[in-house]
Design an enzyme around this catalytic site. Sequence first.
Site, PDB file in Angstrom:
ATOM      1  N   GLU A  89      -5.138   1.356   9.256  1.00  0.00           N
ATOM      2  CA  GLU A  89      -5.851   0.158   8.839  1.00  0.00           C
ATOM      3  C   GLU A  89      -4.878  -0.951   8.457  1.00  0.00           C
ATOM      4  O   GLU A  89      -3.745  -0.683   8.062  1.00  0.00           O
ATOM      5  CB  GLU A  89      -6.745   0.476   7.637  1.00  0.00           C
ATOM      6  CG  GLU A  89      -7.862   1.441   8.006  1.00  0.00           C
ATOM      7  CD  GLU A  89      -8.814   1.715   6.863  1.00  0.00           C
ATOM      8  OE1 GLU A  89     -10.012   1.494   7.050  1.00  0.00           O
ATOM      9  OE2 GLU A  89      -8.366   2.147   5.785  1.00  0.00           O
ATOM     10  N   CYS A 102      -1.636  -7.189   5.279  1.00  0.00           N
ATOM     11  CA  CYS A 102      -1.064  -5.953   4.745  1.00  0.00           C
ATOM     12  C   CYS A 102      -1.120  -4.905   5.857  1.00  0.00           C
ATOM     13  O   CYS A 102      -2.205  -4.545   6.312  1.00  0.00           O
ATOM     14  CB  CYS A 102      -1.897  -5.532   3.530  1.00  0.00           C
ATOM     15  SG  CYS A 102      -1.426  -3.936   2.860  1.00  0.00           S
ATOM     16  N   CYS A 109       0.695   9.952   4.588  1.00  0.00           N
ATOM     17  CA  CYS A 109       1.860   9.645   3.746  1.00  0.00           C
ATOM     18  C   CYS A 109       2.247  10.910   2.982  1.00  0.00           C
ATOM     19  O   CYS A 109       1.380  11.653   2.533  1.00  0.00           O
ATOM     20  CB  CYS A 109       1.498   8.535   2.757  1.00  0.00           C
ATOM     21  SG  CYS A 109       2.845   8.087   1.638  1.00  0.00           S
ATOM     22  N   CYS A 113       1.504  10.359  -4.274  1.00  0.00           N
ATOM     23  CA  CYS A 113       1.151   9.714  -5.541  1.00  0.00           C
ATOM     24  C   CYS A 113      -0.282  10.126  -5.895  1.00  0.00           C
ATOM     25  O   CYS A 113      -1.185  10.055  -5.067  1.00  0.00           O
ATOM     26  CB  CYS A 113       1.240   8.192  -5.411  1.00  0.00           C
ATOM     27  SG  CYS A 113       2.903   7.632  -5.008  1.00  0.00           S
ATOM     28  N   CYS A 116      -3.428   7.702  -5.433  1.00  0.00           N
ATOM     29  CA  CYS A 116      -3.562   6.925  -4.200  1.00  0.00           C
ATOM     30  C   CYS A 116      -4.393   7.662  -3.154  1.00  0.00           C
ATOM     31  O   CYS A 116      -4.105   8.795  -2.785  1.00  0.00           O
ATOM     32  CB  CYS A 116      -2.191   6.610  -3.631  1.00  0.00           C
ATOM     33  SG  CYS A 116      -2.259   5.647  -2.115  1.00  0.00           S
ATOM     34  N   GLY A 156       1.169   4.577   4.080  1.00  0.00           N
ATOM     35  CA  GLY A 156       2.511   5.053   4.400  1.00  0.00           C
ATOM     36  C   GLY A 156       3.585   4.550   3.456  1.00  0.00           C
ATOM     37  O   GLY A 156       3.354   3.656   2.642  1.00  0.00           O
ATOM     38  N   SER A 188       7.214  -2.737   0.341  1.00  0.00           N
ATOM     39  CA  SER A 188       6.911  -2.069  -0.925  1.00  0.00           C
ATOM     40  C   SER A 188       7.265  -0.583  -0.820  1.00  0.00           C
ATOM     41  O   SER A 188       6.850   0.101   0.106  1.00  0.00           O
ATOM     42  CB  SER A 188       5.411  -2.224  -1.216  1.00  0.00           C
ATOM     43  OG  SER A 188       5.072  -1.560  -2.400  1.00  0.00           O
ATOM     44  N   SER A 211       7.010   0.220  -6.464  1.00  0.00           N
ATOM     45  CA  SER A 211       5.849   0.788  -7.138  1.00  0.00           C
ATOM     46  C   SER A 211       6.361   1.619  -8.300  1.00  0.00           C
ATOM     47  O   SER A 211       6.832   2.733  -8.120  1.00  0.00           O
ATOM     48  CB  SER A 211       5.057   1.669  -6.166  1.00  0.00           C
ATOM     49  OG  SER A 211       4.512   0.860  -5.164  1.00  0.00           O
ATOM     50  N   LEU A 212       6.276   1.049  -9.491  1.00  0.00           N
ATOM     51  CA  LEU A 212       6.870   1.702 -10.659  1.00  0.00           C
ATOM     52  C   LEU A 212       5.831   2.572 -11.374  1.00  0.00           C
ATOM     53  O   LEU A 212       6.001   3.786 -11.493  1.00  0.00           O
ATOM     54  CB  LEU A 212       7.444   0.634 -11.593  1.00  0.00           C
ATOM     55  CG  LEU A 212       8.315   1.122 -12.727  1.00  0.00           C
ATOM     56  CD1 LEU A 212       9.587   1.776 -12.206  1.00  0.00           C
ATOM     57  CD2 LEU A 212       8.683  -0.029 -13.670  1.00  0.00           C
ATOM     58  N   CYS A 330      -5.782  -1.975  -2.474  1.00  0.00           N
ATOM     59  CA  CYS A 330      -4.613  -1.095  -2.553  1.00  0.00           C
ATOM     60  C   CYS A 330      -5.045   0.326  -2.846  1.00  0.00           C
ATOM     61  O   CYS A 330      -5.851   0.572  -3.748  1.00  0.00           O
ATOM     62  CB  CYS A 330      -3.707  -1.514  -3.699  1.00  0.00           C
ATOM     63  SG  CYS A 330      -3.127  -3.172  -3.554  1.00  0.00           S
TER      64      CYS A 330
HETATM   65  N1  SAH Z   1       4.262   3.548  -0.238  1.00  0.00           N
HETATM   66  C1  SAH Z   1       4.470   2.199  -0.606  1.00  0.00           C
HETATM   67  C2  SAH Z   1       3.466   1.215  -0.033  1.00  0.00           C
HETATM   68  C3  SAH Z   1       2.006   1.610  -0.015  1.00  0.00           C
HETATM   69  S1  SAH Z   1       1.110   1.609  -1.532  1.00  0.00           S
HETATM   70  C4  SAH Z   1       4.553   2.085  -2.103  1.00  0.00           C
HETATM   71  O1  SAH Z   1       4.393   3.084  -2.791  1.00  0.00           O
HETATM   72  O2  SAH Z   1       4.844   1.008  -2.599  1.00  0.00           O
HETATM   73  C5  SAH Z   1       0.897  -0.052  -1.962  1.00  0.00           C
HETATM   74  C6  SAH Z   1       0.638  -0.253  -3.454  1.00  0.00           C
HETATM   75  O3  SAH Z   1      -0.704   0.112  -3.827  1.00  0.00           O
HETATM   76  C7  SAH Z   1       1.542   0.605  -4.294  1.00  0.00           C
HETATM   77  O4  SAH Z   1       2.047  -0.081  -5.394  1.00  0.00           O
HETATM   78  C8  SAH Z   1       0.593   1.699  -4.705  1.00  0.00           C
HETATM   79  O5  SAH Z   1       1.074   2.398  -5.775  1.00  0.00           O
HETATM   80  C9  SAH Z   1      -0.656   0.926  -4.969  1.00  0.00           C
HETATM   81  N2  SAH Z   1      -1.888   1.711  -5.093  1.00  0.00           N
HETATM   82  C10 SAH Z   1      -2.121   2.934  -4.593  1.00  0.00           C
HETATM   83  N3  SAH Z   1      -3.355   3.350  -4.933  1.00  0.00           N
HETATM   84  C11 SAH Z   1      -3.922   2.367  -5.640  1.00  0.00           C
HETATM   85  C12 SAH Z   1      -5.201   2.192  -6.240  1.00  0.00           C
HETATM   86  N4  SAH Z   1      -6.152   3.100  -6.124  1.00  0.00           N
HETATM   87  N5  SAH Z   1      -5.431   1.045  -6.907  1.00  0.00           N
HETATM   88  C13 SAH Z   1      -4.498   0.077  -6.972  1.00  0.00           C
HETATM   89  N6  SAH Z   1      -3.275   0.180  -6.405  1.00  0.00           N
HETATM   90  C14 SAH Z   1      -2.991   1.311  -5.751  1.00  0.00           C
END
Ligand code: SAH
Length: 340
Positions: A89, A102, A109, A113, A116, A156, A188, A211-212, A330
């Site tokens: 997507e 985006c 992936c 996390c 996610c 990803g 990112s 992504s911290l 996101c």
């Molecule tokens: N793998 C990369 C890019 C994809 S995630 C990364 O980790 O940065 C893009 C962003 O969306 C990341 O900051 C991720 O942590 C965040 N994200 C994932 N799930 C989410 C959610 N349910 N709500 C808001 N942000 C989310």
Amino acid sequence: MKSIYEQTVQSLETYFKEKNYPTFYAKELFTWLYKKKITSIDEASNFSLDLRCQLQKDFSFDSLEILEKQLGKDVSKYLFRLSDKEHIEAVLMEHDYGLSLCISSQVGCNMGCKFCESGRRKKVRNLETYEMVLQILEIEKQEQRRISHVVIMGIGEPFDNYDNIIQLIQIINHDKGLNIGSRHITVSTCGIVPKIEEFTNFPYQVNLAISLHAPNDSLRKEIMPIAKVYPLEELMKALKNYTKKTNRRLTFEYILLDGINDKEEHALELVSLLKGINAYVNLIPYNETTHLQYKRSKPLTIAKFYDILKKNKVCVTIRREFGGTISAACGQLRSEKEEI
Ligand code: SAH
């Protein structure tokens, strides 16, 4: 066969040179592909028939099938079908400064996390460079509008597909092609330290977002398994070096998860973690998904967290929300069509 959409101007120059054609054809071909958006090489009318046949023999002229488009307010989500029947997507957002897309970098992936949705499906494969280039090109064609910003934040982990990401940036940045300014491109990552180190030497002024999501290791390890491989100390060291060498400002993304990482003590810990680093924090109200148990922090908690950072002179914004109603926000993107 190599895809024409993963050639850089440089690789095309080499190609034309080898075939005894003028090297400036490389830029002309880029213009045909990305500005005039030809669908067949036969439309490149200033190339001889011989050359067109040769190009046809040496490269594949791929396309990416748009299976579905969902519309929301200022946002559309595109579902693509890849040639091996996998799905990815991309999300298009309307800003006052232009159109931002985006894009996805992998099918599935492996970063795992916990919060996610996109990561619930393990990595099936990396996206090829042309599959990323074509997410942008096909949507420009469909919308008949120029995309000015690209964020590599879809499905990803881009730094788990590093070489293709580098090639992608070189292709979409070129002024004879899509001409997306490097300052308008954001990568990112969840924090793959060796790749951050490599990226430090990449000579394009691209934005880097991290992504911290947690200000200390024990919490970060709980929600982001990558922290077990690259602890915060290593990550911060690589990032400090990155900002020093590139003179670029980093973005830290911090999702606020109710009762998990949104307390006052976390905000203060974050302040001290970021001390002396050229960065700004993007607070992300969590997008809840049906399969995961995490909840979005209360508006008051978000405001309090924001105030603490602000008071302590950390540059901070709260992310504008897009796409919640069409599951395009996101962490809500999926690579399995059946479950969308
Ligand atoms: N793998 C990369 C890019 C994809 S995630 C990364 O980790 O940065 C893009 C962003 O969306 C990341 O900051 C991720 O942590 C965040 N994200 C994932 N799930 C989410 C959610 N349910 N709500 C808001 N942000 C989310």
